[in-house]
Design an enzyme around this catalytic site. Structure first.
Site, short mmCIF file in Angstrom:
data_model
loop_
_atom_site.label_atom_id
_atom_site.label_comp_id
_atom_site.label_asym_id
_atom_site.label_seq_id
_atom_site.Cartn_x
_atom_site.Cartn_y
_atom_site.Cartn_z
N HIS A 11 -13.25 3.38 2.68
CA HIS A 11 -12.34 4.43 2.25
C HIS A 11 -13.15 5.64 1.79
CE1 HIS A 11 -9.54 0.95 1.96
NE2 HIS A 11 -8.72 1.85 2.46
N SER A 21 0.86 -1.18 0.00
CA SER A 21 0.00 0.00 0.00
C SER A 21 0.89 1.23 0.00
CB SER A 21 -0.84 -0.01 1.27
OG SER A 21 -1.34 1.28 1.54
N SER A 22 0.37 2.35 -0.50
CA SER A 22 1.19 3.57 -0.48
C SER A 22 1.30 4.13 0.94
CB SER A 22 0.60 4.63 -1.42
OG SER A 22 -0.70 4.97 -1.04
N CYS A 23 0.54 3.58 1.90
CA CYS A 23 0.66 4.08 3.28
C CYS A 23 1.88 3.51 4.00
CB CYS A 23 -0.61 3.81 4.08
SG CYS A 23 -0.83 2.10 4.50
N TYR A 80 -1.47 -1.34 10.13
CA TYR A 80 -1.62 -1.89 8.77
C TYR A 80 -0.31 -1.72 7.99
CZ TYR A 80 -3.48 -2.26 3.99
OH TYR A 80 -3.71 -2.61 2.68
N LYS A 114 2.28 -4.55 6.35
CA LYS A 114 2.65 -4.57 4.93
C LYS A 114 4.17 -4.47 4.75
CE LYS A 114 -1.36 -4.99 2.89
NZ LYS A 114 -1.65 -6.18 2.08
#
Ligand code: GDP
Length: 317
Positions: A180, A108-110, A137, A141
Site C-alpha cells: 500500500h 474494507s472502505s473500497c 477484492y 468483501k
C-alpha cells in the site's frame, strides 16, 4: 467475550491480526488460538471444518485475507477474488456450523462505490459502480458482508462486519511494488536516502485523498466491536480524516529525512479519487481513534528500521 473465552484470531501474522493478538494478550486473554498457514490452510474447506469441530472456538476475529496495494490488486485480481472468497466462506460457514458465539469479519472502505458521497456512510454500499482497480477484492468483501448478514437472518449467527480505512503501522509489508501507499513510500524514501538518489517517484497524480488508521487503533476498535456491537448492519472503522497523497508523501519524506525531489509517474493508477469513511456509527458506540498520523508514521518508520529495512519482507500469512 470473557477473559477465558476461547478466541481464534485468523491471520495472526498479518498487520491487523498480529495487532489484535497483541492487544488481546495485553488485556489478559489467555485462551487464544492461532494457526499459521502451514498448520491450517484457510482456503481448504475440509481442513477449516475439522479445525472448528475440534477446537470449540467461541469468538473469531477473521483478519485473514489476501491484501495488497493498488498495483497488486490491478495485476492479480484473480488471486484476490479467489483467495478472499475461499477464506471467508470457509471460516464463516465452519464457525457457524461449529456453534461459534460471535465472529467479526473485516471488509474494507473500497467496498463503497467509486463516486460515493464523502465521507462514505455505511448505507452507500451497493448504490453505485465500484472502482475498477480493486473490484475483485471489493466484490469478495461485499460477498463476505452479505454472507454474514444472511447467516444472521437465516441462522441467527452473530456475525458482524467492520469496514476499515487504509491501515498502516508496525508489522506491515514494505515491498515497493505490491504494498500500500504508506509502506511503499517509506521504503522508497528510505532507499533513496541510503543511496543518495536525487528523486523519489510518486505514483499517479498525488491528488487522490485517503484516510489512514493506525493498526493499534484498528485492533482496539475490533476488540471494542467484539464487546459492544451485535448488529447486522456494517460499521465503518476509521478516523474520519483524510489527506492528499501528495501531502502524505511530504510527511513521509520529512519523517525519513530525505532531501531530494518528488517526481510523478502518471502511468500508475490513481484509484478512488477520495476514500474517507463516516464514523458517526462508530462514535455512537463509544470509540474513536487516538493515534495522530505524523506520530503513527514515526512509529512505523522506527519499526521498519528495526525489522524490515533490509530485505523486502516475506509474504503475509
Ligand atoms: P488504494 O487505497 O486501494 O488505492 O491503495 P494504495 O494504498 O495502494 O494507493 C493509494 C493511493 O496512493 C493511490 O492513489 C496510488 O496511486 C497512490 N500512490 C502513490 N505512490 C504510491 C506507491 O508508492 N505505492 C502505492 N501502493 N500507492 C501509491
Amino acid at each position: 467475550m470473557h477473559q477465558d473465552s476461547r478466541i481464534f484470531v485468523a491471520g495472526h501474522r498479518g498487520l491487523v491480526g498480529s495487532a489484535i493478538l497483541r492487544q488481546l494478550a495485553a488485556e489478559g486473554h489467555a485462551n487464544l488460538v492461532t494457526r499459521t498457514r502451514a498448520e491450517l490452510d484457510l482456503t481448504d474447506q475440509a481442513a477449516v471444518r475439522a479445525f472448528f469441530d475440534r477446537e470449540k472456538i467461541e469468538h473469531v476475529f477473521l483478519a485473514a485475507a489476501r491484501v495488497g496495494g493498488i498495483l497488486a490488486n490491478e495485476r492479480q485480481g484473480a488471486d484476490f477474488i479467489r483467495d478472499n472468497l475461499l477464506i471467508q466462506t470457509n471460516v464463516i460457514d465452519a464457525a457457524w456450523r461449529a456453534g461459534v458465539g460471535k465472529l467479526l469479519f473485516l471488509g474494507s472502505s473500497c467496498i463503497y462505490p467509486r463516486l460515493a458521497e464523502q465521507p462514505m456512510r455505511e448505507d452507500a454500499l451497493l448504490t453505485g459502480a465500484l472502482e475498477p482497480s480493486n473490484k475483485p477484492y471489493a466484490v469478495a468483501k461485499i460477498a463476505g458482508i452479505t454472507m454474514c448478514q444472511a447467516y444472521r437472518k437465516q441462522h441467527g449467527f452473530n456475525a458482524i462486519c467492520g469496514q476499515p480505512a487504509n491501515l498502516y503501522g508496525p508489522g506491515d509489508h514494505f515491498e515497493p511494488e505490491s504494498s500500500h501507499v504508506l509502506p511503499g513510500l517509506i521504503r522508497r524514501f528510505h532507499d533513496a536516502k541510503v543511496a543518495g538518489a536525487p528523486s523519489v517517484t510518486l505514483w499517479g497524480t498525488g491528488t487522490p485523498r485517503r484516510e489512514f488508521l493506525y493498526v493499534d487503533d484498528m485492533a482496539d476498535a475490533c476488540i471494542h466491536l467484539m464487546r459492544h456491537y451485535d448488529e447486522g448492519e456494517l460499521i465503518n472503522l476509521g478516523t474520519g480524516e483524510d489527506i492528499a497523497i501528495r501531502d502524505l508523501a511530504e510527511l513521509v519524506r520529512e519523517t525519513v529525512g530525505y532531501a531530494g525531489r518528488i517526481e510523478q509517474d502518471l502511468t500508475k493508477p490513481d484509484g478512488h479519487p477520495r476514500k474517507v469513511v463516516d464514523v458517526t456509527r462508530l462514535t455512537a458506540i463509544g470509540w474513536r481513534a487516538r493515534m495522530p498520523l505524523d506520530e503513527g508514521i514515526r512509529r512505523t518508520y522506527a519499526w521498519f528500521l528495526g525489522n524490515g529495512a533490509a530485505p523486502y519482507a516475506a509474504a503475509a500469512e
